[in-house]
Enzyme design. Structure first.
Site, PDB file in Angstrom:
ATOM      1  N   PRO A  16       0.853  -1.190   0.000  1.00 33.89           N
ATOM      2  CG  PRO A  16       0.108  -0.974   2.208  1.00 33.89           C
ATOM      3  CD  PRO A  16       0.830  -1.916   1.283  1.00 33.89           C
ATOM      4  CG  MET A  17       3.634   2.588  -1.522  1.00 31.44           C
ATOM      5  SD  MET A  17       4.937   2.609  -2.747  1.00 31.44           S
ATOM      6  CE  MET A  17       4.235   1.546  -4.001  1.00 31.44           C
ATOM      7  CB  ALA A  18      -1.043   7.025   1.370  1.00 26.88           C
ATOM      8  CB  CYS A 100       1.312   4.902   8.805  1.00 25.02           C
ATOM      9  SG  CYS A 100       1.610   6.523   8.060  1.00 25.02           S
ATOM     10  CE  LYS A 139       3.103  -2.483   4.428  1.00 23.23           C
ATOM     11  NZ  LYS A 139       3.484  -1.143   4.890  1.00 23.23           N
ATOM     12  CG  ASP A 202      15.333  -1.146   1.582  1.00 26.61           C
ATOM     13  OD1 ASP A 202      14.360  -0.366   1.501  1.00 26.61           O
ATOM     14  OD2 ASP A 202      16.408  -0.849   2.122  1.00 26.61           O
ATOM     15  N   GLY A 224       7.217  -2.146  -2.497  1.00 22.16           N
ATOM     16  CA  GLY A 224       6.637  -0.795  -2.509  1.00 22.16           C
ATOM     17  C   GLY A 224       7.362   0.085  -3.505  1.00 22.16           C
ATOM     18  NE  ARG A 225      10.797   2.785  -0.154  1.00 23.17           N
ATOM     19  CZ  ARG A 225      11.791   2.828   0.718  1.00 23.17           C
ATOM     20  NH1 ARG A 225      12.413   3.960   0.937  1.00 23.17           N
ATOM     21  NH2 ARG A 225      12.158   1.736   1.369  1.00 23.17           N
TER      22      ARG A 225
HETATM   23  C1  LIG Z   1       4.706   7.079  -0.722  1.00 20.86           C
HETATM   24  C2  LIG Z   1       4.480   5.961   0.253  1.00 20.86           C
HETATM   25  C3  LIG Z   1       3.226   5.781   0.799  1.00 20.86           C
HETATM   26  C4  LIG Z   1       2.990   4.737   1.707  1.00 20.86           C
HETATM   27  N1  LIG Z   1       1.723   4.539   2.186  1.00 20.86           N
HETATM   28  C5  LIG Z   1       1.456   3.461   2.973  1.00 20.86           C
HETATM   29  C6  LIG Z   1       0.136   3.146   3.378  1.00 20.86           C
HETATM   30  O1  LIG Z   1      -0.844   3.806   3.001  1.00 20.86           O
HETATM   31  N2  LIG Z   1      -0.024   2.077   4.213  1.00 20.86           N
HETATM   32  C7  LIG Z   1       1.026   1.304   4.630  1.00 20.86           C
HETATM   33  O2  LIG Z   1       0.828   0.335   5.360  1.00 20.86           O
HETATM   34  N3  LIG Z   1       2.277   1.569   4.240  1.00 20.86           N
HETATM   35  C8  LIG Z   1       2.518   2.611   3.416  1.00 20.86           C
HETATM   36  N4  LIG Z   1       3.798   2.835   2.965  1.00 20.86           N
HETATM   37  C9  LIG Z   1       4.874   1.894   3.325  1.00 20.86           C
HETATM   38  C10 LIG Z   1       5.025   0.814   2.258  1.00 20.86           C
HETATM   39  O3  LIG Z   1       3.855   0.027   2.163  1.00 20.86           O
HETATM   40  C11 LIG Z   1       6.226  -0.106   2.556  1.00 20.86           C
HETATM   41  O4  LIG Z   1       6.015  -0.737   3.791  1.00 20.86           O
HETATM   42  C12 LIG Z   1       7.547   0.650   2.619  1.00 20.86           C
HETATM   43  O5  LIG Z   1       7.668   1.570   1.549  1.00 20.86           O
HETATM   44  C13 LIG Z   1       8.739  -0.323   2.591  1.00 20.86           C
HETATM   45  O6  LIG Z   1       8.724  -1.109   1.429  1.00 20.86           O
HETATM   46  P1  LIG Z   1       9.660  -0.762   0.152  1.00 20.86           P
HETATM   47  O7  LIG Z   1      11.070  -0.663   0.654  1.00 20.86           O
HETATM   48  O8  LIG Z   1       9.439  -1.896  -0.783  1.00 20.86           O
HETATM   49  O9  LIG Z   1       9.189   0.566  -0.368  1.00 20.86           O
HETATM   50  C14 LIG Z   1       4.046   3.880   2.081  1.00 20.86           C
HETATM   51  C15 LIG Z   1       5.319   4.080   1.542  1.00 20.86           C
HETATM   52  C16 LIG Z   1       5.553   5.095   0.627  1.00 20.86           C
HETATM   53  C17 LIG Z   1       6.936   5.257   0.040  1.00 20.86           C
END
Ligand SMILES: Cc1cc2nc3c(=O)[nH]c(=O)nc-3n(C[C@H](O)[C@H](O)[C@H](O)COP(=O)(O)O)c2cc1C
Length: 321
Positions: A16-18, A100, A139, A202, A224-225
């Protein structure tokens, strides 16, 4: 793997990424093989107060299933009421945000602040689970801060509360998104739980996906990213895990085509004005690493219409000829 009754066909989920992982981005990721997607977090209080903005965040397309709706909040009864309202949108899963780090959210005792009270995490998961007839997941992070690393305790509380799976992002709240990520905490949670554990943090390449599986024994990984401006990461992960083959990134013209499809889809779903404002961020992600990326990003922040975006994509393709 399976989350409760929901079968997940594949090895990598979209996190999830808001503000970025909207329906259009999720649909594109699913086209590239994302096995499961989680929507942008939605306020349980907002939902109970009839907040109109929540509707777009809650809407799921049949093509993106299995998909979860994620809720945040700190009050078990309000969370349960919000989950009941969210059920109108037919989520396959309800996910609870316990990770979050944003001060706006933790300041209201929600998101990662919940991890300071494992018994509240238990109450929220059990109250929400009783209110809906789909699997409920949580989460979490590694802990609230480096002095309170309690992912195992919180994950166990969620499991006892009836959670069907737990996602672990291997960072504390005070780390926000800064390195290093701790995958070992994911292994510890996996070793302590009966329910599936989803590893997160990551994974930016197929090799990292394989390594996260190998090091932690987790049941699914979540990206995510690494999927921002690169939805093809999901097909790269599937191919690498199945055959050990590393698929290259698509050529730049193809990447620009994918960006245009994503934004065109978003324009159809939320209107051209909003989608094109948001496209500035997506364009910057898709153009990451290209020669002259800084100048391209400067142009991306001027995008107002689909034609502006098309012109920028054409310029990128010409520059690289
Ligand atoms: C722009 C953005 C928005 C995010 N929004 C949420 C969200 O709405 N809910 C949530 O549980 N995590 C949120 N996250 C966290 C991601 O779901 C994830 O846990 C975090 O980015 C680490 O994973 P990654 O290294 O693959 O990005 C957000 C992360 C980013 C970068």
């Amino acid at each position: 793997m399976q989350i409760g009754t929901v079968k997940i066909n594949g090895h990598a989920a979209l996190a999830p990424m808001a503000g970025v992982a909207d329906r259009a981005m999720r649909l594109i990721c699913v086209e590239f093989g994302a096995a499961y997607v989680v929507g942008e977090m939605v306020s349980s209080k907002g939902l109970c107060h009839g907040d109109k903005k929540s509707a777009e965040l809650l809407t799921l397309d049949d093509a993106e299933r299995p998909a979860a709706i994620q809720l945040f909040g700190d009050n078990p009864e309000i969370m349960a009421r919000a989950a009941t309202i969210a059920m109108q949108y037919k989520p396959d899963i309800i996910d609870i945000n316990m990770g979050c780090p944003a001060p706006k959210i933790t300041g209201n005792s929600s998101g990662c602040a919940l991890m300071r009270s494992p018994s509240l995490c238990f109450d929220i998961v059990s109250t929400v689970s009783r209110a809906v007839n789909v699997p409920v997941t949580a989460k979490i992070r590694k802990g609230f801060d480096s002095n309170t690393v309690n992912a195992v305790e919180v994950a166990l509380a969620c499991q006892e509360g009836g959670a069907a799976a737990v996602t672990v992002h291997g960072r504390t709240r005070d780390q926000m998104y800064a390195p290093p990520v701790d995958w070992d905490i994911i292994r510890k949670v996996k070793e302590s739980l009966r329910i599936p554990v989803i590893g997160n943090g990551d994974v930016n390449s197929a090799k990292e996906a394989a390594r996260l599986y190998e090091l932690t024994g987790c049941d699914l990984i979540m990206v995510g990213r690494g999927a921002l401006g690169a939805p093809w990461i999901f097909s790269q992960i599937e191919e690498y895990l199945a055959n050990g083959t590393l698929l290259p990134d698509p050529p730049v013209p193809k990447r620009m085509q994918i960006l245009l499809s994503q934004v065109t889809l978003a324009a159809g779903l939320k209107g051209e004005r909003v989608a094109l404002l948001e496209s500035r961020r997506h364009a910057a992600y898709y153009m990451r690493g290209l020669p002259g990326a800084a100048a391209l990003r400067a142009k991306a922040v001027q995008i107002k219409t689909l034609d502006d975006l098309k012109a920028l994509c054409n310029e990128v393709c010409k520059l690289l000829k």
